[in-house]
Design an enzyme around this catalytic site. Sequence first.
Site, PDB file in Angstrom:
ATOM      1  N   ARG A  39       0.828  -1.214   0.000  1.00 30.82           N
ATOM      2  CA  ARG A  39       0.000   0.000   0.000  1.00 30.82           C
ATOM      3  C   ARG A  39       0.859   1.260   0.000  1.00 30.82           C
ATOM      4  NH1 ARG A  39      -4.773  -2.217   4.035  1.00 30.82           N
ATOM      5  NH2 ARG A  39      -6.138  -2.912   2.362  1.00 30.82           N
ATOM      6  N   LYS A 207     -14.021 -15.099   7.641  1.00 27.15           N
ATOM      7  CA  LYS A 207     -15.408 -14.985   8.090  1.00 27.15           C
ATOM      8  C   LYS A 207     -16.423 -15.044   6.970  1.00 27.15           C
ATOM      9  CE  LYS A 207     -16.443 -12.380  11.865  1.00 27.15           C
ATOM     10  NZ  LYS A 207     -16.691 -11.016  12.385  1.00 27.15           N
ATOM     11  N   GLY A 368      -6.631  -7.377   1.929  1.00 29.94           N
ATOM     12  CA  GLY A 368      -5.342  -7.093   2.556  1.00 29.94           C
ATOM     13  C   GLY A 368      -4.539  -8.356   2.809  1.00 29.94           C
ATOM     14  N   GLY A 392     -12.102  -4.620   1.736  1.00 30.99           N
ATOM     15  CA  GLY A 392     -13.501  -4.284   1.994  1.00 30.99           C
ATOM     16  C   GLY A 392     -14.083  -3.451   0.872  1.00 30.99           C
TER      17      GLY A 392
HETATM   18  P1  ADP Z   1      -8.653 -10.662   3.158  1.00 30.53           P
HETATM   19  O1  ADP Z   1      -7.956  -9.696   4.090  1.00 30.53           O
HETATM   20  O2  ADP Z   1      -7.808 -11.047   2.000  1.00 30.53           O
HETATM   21  O3  ADP Z   1     -10.021 -10.174   2.760  1.00 30.53           O
HETATM   22  P2  ADP Z   1      -9.663 -12.213   5.353  1.00 30.53           P
HETATM   23  O4  ADP Z   1      -9.324 -11.101   6.276  1.00 30.53           O
HETATM   24  O5  ADP Z   1     -11.082 -12.488   5.102  1.00 30.53           O
HETATM   25  O6  ADP Z   1      -8.895 -12.030   3.964  1.00 30.53           O
HETATM   26  O7  ADP Z   1      -9.066 -13.582   5.923  1.00 30.53           O
HETATM   27  C1  ADP Z   1      -7.692 -13.784   6.090  1.00 30.53           C
HETATM   28  C2  ADP Z   1      -7.430 -14.750   7.192  1.00 30.53           C
HETATM   29  O8  ADP Z   1      -8.170 -15.938   7.031  1.00 30.53           O
HETATM   30  C3  ADP Z   1      -5.975 -15.172   7.248  1.00 30.53           C
HETATM   31  O9  ADP Z   1      -5.366 -14.566   8.355  1.00 30.53           O
HETATM   32  C4  ADP Z   1      -6.042 -16.702   7.368  1.00 30.53           C
HETATM   33  O10 ADP Z   1      -5.179 -17.212   8.372  1.00 30.53           O
HETATM   34  C5  ADP Z   1      -7.484 -16.935   7.741  1.00 30.53           C
HETATM   35  N1  ADP Z   1      -7.933 -18.293   7.384  1.00 30.53           N
HETATM   36  C6  ADP Z   1      -7.902 -18.877   6.178  1.00 30.53           C
HETATM   37  N2  ADP Z   1      -8.323 -20.147   6.254  1.00 30.53           N
HETATM   38  C7  ADP Z   1      -8.624 -20.379   7.551  1.00 30.53           C
HETATM   39  C8  ADP Z   1      -9.093 -21.520   8.279  1.00 30.53           C
HETATM   40  N3  ADP Z   1      -9.333 -22.681   7.665  1.00 30.53           N
HETATM   41  N4  ADP Z   1      -9.284 -21.383   9.604  1.00 30.53           N
HETATM   42  C9  ADP Z   1      -9.041 -20.221  10.221  1.00 30.53           C
HETATM   43  N5  ADP Z   1      -8.586 -19.107   9.598  1.00 30.53           N
HETATM   44  C10 ADP Z   1      -8.381 -19.195   8.265  1.00 30.53           C
HETATM   45 MG    MG Z   2      -8.228  -9.319   6.187  1.00 33.64          MG
END
Ligand code: ADP
Ligand code: MG
Length: 411
Positions: A39, A207, A368, A392
């Site tokens: 970023r 989530k 992110g 987001g």
């Molecule tokens: P982004 O920032 O790319 O939108 P998110 O914030 O939604 O992604 O999710 C990222 C997190 O999801 C990572 O820190 C990763 O460790 C976690 N994650 C991925 N798979 C799992 C899993 N099976 N159980 C728990 N956490 C997970």
């Molecule tokens: Mg994230």
Amino acid sequence: MTAHTLDELLAEGVRGRHVLVRSDLNVPLDGSTVTDDGRVRASLPVIAKLAEAGARVIVMAHLGRPKGIPDEKYSLRPAVDRLAELAGFPVRLANDVVGPSAQELAAALGDGEVLVLENVRFDARETSKVDAERQEFARELADLTGQNGAYVDDAFGAVHRKHASVYDIASLLPSYLGELVRAEVEVLRRLTEGAERPYVVVLGGSKVSDKLAVIDNLIGKADRLLVGGGMLFTFLAAQGHEVGSSLLEADQIGTVQDYLERATAAGTEFVLPTDVVVASKFAADADHEVASADAIEGTAFAEAGIGLDIGPETAAAFAKEIAAAKTVFWNGPMGVFEFPAFAAGTKAVAQALADATTAGALTVVGGGDSAAAVRTLGFADSQFGHISTGGGASLEYLEGKELPGLTALGA
Ligand code: ADP
Ligand code: MG
């Protein structure tokens, strides 16, 4: 897009003028070390262009979620040090946001000099739900520019927020769209208006509830929705499978079932994991084994097993779907990539996107953690069509929501 652009501002002339730039310097930190400077790199071109043109640049940015009061842990210092390093010219950081330090340093700026204000979220008015509070803060920010100031929004990662430095400020100063925001919107528009088919969307992350709205909106638009990450377990549960101690949002099972039913009729196919990597506990050194998606509790860890990655069969199936695509959007890691033992699924998907890029597909990575993942796994930004700086914001754009930061600029 009818918004005024940075080029228009540069054509007007900025020498000697104070220009407030909203940048996205919200980098991941390990202590005071920036672990992914993507970023900062993305923010530099607009700041540098303005400085080169002789503007007195005042950068506004946030980092993390401080609670509306100064908190050393959320200081922009590490991001600003990295910015100065990359820029090759000095960048000053004020000790406050709109207080004596900011006022003094802003007034003292020379042509072509750059000042960054401390984390705008150190002031509770930045994110206030009360319009008058945000407007008062925006006024204090605008006042830092003296006469003849201007505002440039270059923080794509924050355009979905109705915050003072993103939204209210635009009504107080002549406002312009930065190149980063413009480029992001252009790519996202290609995903929402007539994406080339097959259009494959890969969703993961932690989530389900964060991603439900975008799934809802993509049903009928995407040809295939590939689901990995922590959210896959809510999908498996919706199919009637046991998921052990994996992440599960039980209250979302009904919604997910509804999506699965609606999708087929709408021409969108969900591709769900057929195998997962199950671990004994949530730890980098946890024992683990590959289990069939319908036998997660059949491992040595029984009900205590936690799914931390998609399995190899699933990774191969996802790669095949991605290889057949002309357009790919990916948000959310496939597993807990921060632990090397559970990074294989994420790496396989990143590799598949990189290959698809080479084969001529439009590939977009948003989020992110997803952006950080591809970089820490050793991929170069150039292996993807676009890495969005805003997680987001890109999801909300794909949800079809109105983004306040864009609306405020008439974009
Ligand atoms: P982004 O920032 O790319 O939108 P998110 O914030 O939604 O992604 O999710 C990222 C997190 O999801 C990572 O820190 C990763 O460790 C976690 N994650 C991925 N798979 C799992 C899993 N099976 N159980 C728990 N956490 C997970
Ligand atoms: Mg994230």
